[in-house]
Structure formats: structure tokens, C-alpha cells
Design a protein around this motif. Sequence first.
Motif, mmCIF file in Angstrom:
data_model
loop_
_atom_site.group_PDB
_atom_site.id
_atom_site.type_symbol
_atom_site.label_atom_id
_atom_site.label_comp_id
_atom_site.label_asym_id
_atom_site.label_seq_id
_atom_site.Cartn_x
_atom_site.Cartn_y
_atom_site.Cartn_z
ATOM 1 N N TRP B 220 8.414 -0.653 -0.143
ATOM 2 C CA TRP B 220 7.402 0.291 0.367
ATOM 3 C C TRP B 220 6.399 0.632 -0.725
ATOM 4 O O TRP B 220 5.193 0.604 -0.515
ATOM 5 N N GLU B 221 6.924 0.976 -1.907
ATOM 6 C CA GLU B 221 6.049 1.492 -2.962
ATOM 7 C C GLU B 221 5.202 0.408 -3.615
ATOM 8 O O GLU B 221 4.047 0.628 -3.941
ATOM 9 N N LYS B 224 3.728 -2.192 -0.426
ATOM 10 C CA LYS B 224 3.028 -1.459 0.640
ATOM 11 C C LYS B 224 3.359 -2.024 2.020
ATOM 12 O O LYS B 224 2.515 -2.029 2.920
ATOM 13 N N ILE B 225 4.565 -2.533 2.162
ATOM 14 C CA ILE B 225 5.030 -3.047 3.451
ATOM 15 C C ILE B 225 6.113 -2.118 3.987
ATOM 16 O O ILE B 225 7.043 -1.764 3.269
ATOM 17 N N ILE B 226 5.957 -1.719 5.249
ATOM 18 C CA ILE B 226 7.001 -0.907 5.874
ATOM 19 C C ILE B 226 8.078 -1.837 6.404
ATOM 20 O O ILE B 226 7.857 -2.612 7.331
ATOM 21 N N GLY B 257 10.274 -3.945 10.778
ATOM 22 C CA GLY B 257 9.784 -2.665 10.276
ATOM 23 C C GLY B 257 10.027 -1.547 11.269
ATOM 24 O O GLY B 257 9.211 -0.643 11.413
ATOM 25 N N ASN B 258 11.174 -1.617 11.917
ATOM 26 C CA ASN B 258 11.518 -0.636 12.938
ATOM 27 C C ASN B 258 12.127 0.590 12.271
ATOM 28 O O ASN B 258 13.338 0.682 12.083
ATOM 29 N N LEU B 261 9.794 7.161 11.124
ATOM 30 C CA LEU B 261 9.114 7.714 9.945
ATOM 31 C C LEU B 261 9.519 9.153 9.649
ATOM 32 O O LEU B 261 9.269 9.661 8.561
ATOM 33 N N PHE B 266 14.765 8.291 1.872
ATOM 34 C CA PHE B 266 14.363 8.667 0.507
ATOM 35 C C PHE B 266 13.259 9.703 0.571
ATOM 36 O O PHE B 266 12.724 9.985 1.627
#
Lengths: 266, 266
Positions: B220-221, B224-226, B257-258, B261, B266
Motif C-alpha cells: 500500500w505504502e 500505492k496498490i490496494i 483488492g477486496n 476500507l 493497520f
Amino acid sequence: MGAFKMRGATNAIMQLPEDHKSKGVVTHSSGNFAQALSLAAQSLGVRAYIVMPKTAPQVKKNAVKDYGGLIIECEPTLEARELAAEKVVQTKGATFIHPSNDLNVILGQATAGKELLEDYPHLDYLFTPVGGGGLIAGTAIASKHFGKGCKVIGGEPMEADDAYRSLESGQIESNNSTNTIADGLKTQLGSINFPIIQQGVEQIIRVEETEIIHAMKLIWERMKIICEPSSAVALASLLKKKSNYKDQNIGIIISGGNVDLSELPF
Amino acid sequence: MGAFKMRGATNAIMQLPEDHKSKGVVTHSSGNFAQALSLAAQSLGVRAYIVMPKTAPQVKKNAVKDYGGLIIECEPTLEARELAAEKVVQTKGATFIHPSNDLNVILGQATAGKELLEDYPHLDYLFTPVGGGGLIAGTAIASKHFGKGCKVIGGEPMEADDAYRSLESGQIESNNSTNTIADGLKTQLGSINFPIIQQGVEQIIRVEETEIIHAMKLIWERMKIICEPSSAVALASLLKKKSNYKDQNIGIIISGGNVDLSELPF
């Protein structure tokens, strides 16, 4: 480093004469450009001095340090940061590179639109966010040279609408407020990018904070791309006026994923 | 729809004879395959029946409905869902498509590795997560036909390590527990994919829950991919054993990427 700013920073350094490169570069930024210039400089073997307000979050200072940038802290005012940057120019002989109001930065940012148009030559519209104006000015140049009549539209937060008002009045206007979640778009247009924007941008669409957050969430959920609020503003502006763009081929530049995952707005 | 399952679902439907297509397809899944089969079927003008436990989250039911899938609810047991699927086969003449233990599904999943090897022909290793075994079996086939000696490694949660133990014992083993955040990997290997995995996969590396979350956050960080926890397991397994893969060219399949949110780990 996760944002288009890398393009402008890299180009600006690469265009410097060798004797300038050896003395380093300096900018003032606490956002993506600080990291971009640090990393671009490191990659090209150049020293980067980054003037940051002492109040900048530690995580941003750490990111700059991780990319090899040398931080110079100043008071959190425009005057203090300009003074601090000027001092580095005087004492170190470093070249000042503005985050958005620099032609080589603008030309670097232009490569995003150029590449999009190479992949999709028949775009009718290109949407970008508007902050300091570097990306949208570059996109206007790219569209003129590589598009086939592709028009450029900017998205801007209602809460930091200097570009919208500048296009209306025909002169550079200041932000009345900058109370927006799109923290990368609080910056002002400049004397170099404004004429390019005047000539090459069809329209600026202003969006509300809730529209920015909605667009950001949509990008996260559907495209699975982590983008920061500033990057979602272009989509937000299109969604707001979507009935105007029916059956058009539309490209949107989404770039910048500097998000604190523990403080999401949704 | 945001996951590699779309590849297998699409291929499985496309390979059906026309008279089978006209009667629809059926599967049992509450995860990505339910959505994938629904959307693939809709795109191809085929009816999709999706057997889901009545306890499945409403958000997952809605996603299936949005993609045009017809939901058939059942009790939350393996027996009940198999019975419900069989009933659709009998009464509607629909073709049952298993989420992972189906050769055409496996071949569809193989296209992910094939495309990666087309872009990077000289990969030494390809890492994938292991759940039901469809993706890794497909990747093994892709690697054999399109790689240049590229080896395939699987990442699996310690808490659902049926594939690891199956390769050890030489027969399909069941999961002792499935207490893992990687909810897409709780499924079991099957009779069709297991022999392919036995032949074409070099090793399965098991990872702890904290390692999965760490890898997910890193993706993610930095990228930048969920991605969902299940997709991060492959990177987690590489990070765990990275000293073994120094100076190797490594591809990792990150897909799925299910994520809710509002409930991030984390």
C-alpha cells in the motif's frame, strides 16, 4: 517516489549545466516535491537542499532524509522559507528550483500527458488537478503538441480556487483560504505557468471537500489505486460535470499517493 | 473486477459449447470468484447462479448482484453449498464451474504469469499466493511454457497450510485451521490442480499473520496498490526468505483488492 513531481524534478536537474549540478539544487517544499527533488538529485548524483518549515510533520522530514535530501529548517512563513532558500543559493552556489513555476519542471510534468496521449491518441479531454500549476501547464503543452484537438480541464478545490479566479480576472489571484483536504493544491499559480495555463487550459472546475473525498474513495475501491485527496480532485471535477462530457474520450491524470493510512477521511 | 479470478472465470465460460452457455453457469463462492463469474458471465451474455452462505456479508451479496449474478442462499456448510449447486445443475442445466479446481479456470489464471513473462522474459522466480491452487497451478503452466527456467514459489498462511503439507506428504491434505486474515486462501487444493502443483511448483513458504499484514502495508505504502491480505502473502513469503533470492530476477503476482476500507489491519 509515487507522484508526478518526480518527472519535473528529474528534468529540471538534468537540464542544468555540469558546473551547476556539482553545486547542488535547492527548493522549498514540505510536500511531494521535497521528496521528488531529493530522490531525483540522489539518482543523478547531485546534492539537494530542502527548505522545510520546522513545523512540518516528522514523517515528511524522514522521507526527505531517506531520499538523501539535506533539510534546512525555517520558520513556517513564506518570507522565512524564501530567505532560507536564497541563503543556500548565496552560500552554496546551489541552483534554486521552484516546485511548479519553472519551465523545466513544467516540461517534466508534461511527460505524464505525453505518455497518456501516446497510449490513447484520440482523447477529447485531459483532466488534471491544479495546485501550483506545474502539472496542468505541462499537460497543456503536451496536449498541444501530442494531442489531436485534446482539450485540458483543471479540477481545483473550492477552498483554494486561485487558478479559477485567475483565469476569470486575467491576472494571478491569491487563495483567500486554503482550508482543503487536498493539501498538495494549496499552492499558488506563478508567473511562468500562468500564461501557459491561460493559453492552453479550457476551463477550471471547482469542487467541494465532500466531492473530493467521494472521488478519492471511488478510486481506492474501484481502481485499487492509493491516491491522496489532491490527486482525486481531477476525477471529482469530471464527476461534478459529467453530463457535459457524455460520449467523450477522457483521460484523467491521477498521481500522488502520499496518504497517512491511519488517518483516512472515510 | 479487481482480481485475477476474472481471468479463470472468463476462460471457463468462453470454453463452453454454445448449448451449455445458453443454460448458464453455477459456482459456490462468497469471495472474489463469485464476483468474477458474475461479471464474466454478464460480459459474455450468460446467466450466472452463485451459491452463497446466507451468512455472507451483505456487501459481498450486493457486489454479486451488481455484476448481474443470481444469488442462491444456503446454510453455511460445505455440504449445503455443494447440494445447492448440484440442484442448480439438475434443475437449470447450468454448468458447474469450480473456483480453482477446473482446468479451464487454471488456464485462465495462467495468463497472469504469461503476461508477466512476456514483459520480463528472464525471471528466475515467480511468486504467487496459494489458496485453492488455481493461480499457482496456472502460473506453473505459464512458467513451463513461457519462462526460461523460471521457478514457481507459493506463499501460504501458516494458519491455512494445506498446500505446504500436501507437497510434503504427496497427497491432498486438509487445513487444520483457517484462522487467517488472508480469507481468500482458506480454500483447499483439488484433484486437478494438485498434480500440476506437485510437478511445477518448487516450494511453498509459510508465513505468519504479522508477516502478511506487514507485506500488505508495504505494498500500500510503496507501490500505492490496494491489495487484500491474501494478495500480500506472496510478497510476505519472499521477504521471509529474501536472503535465499539475492540477485535473482523475481516476479510477484499481486492481485485481489477486496478490502473493507473501514476495517484495515493497520
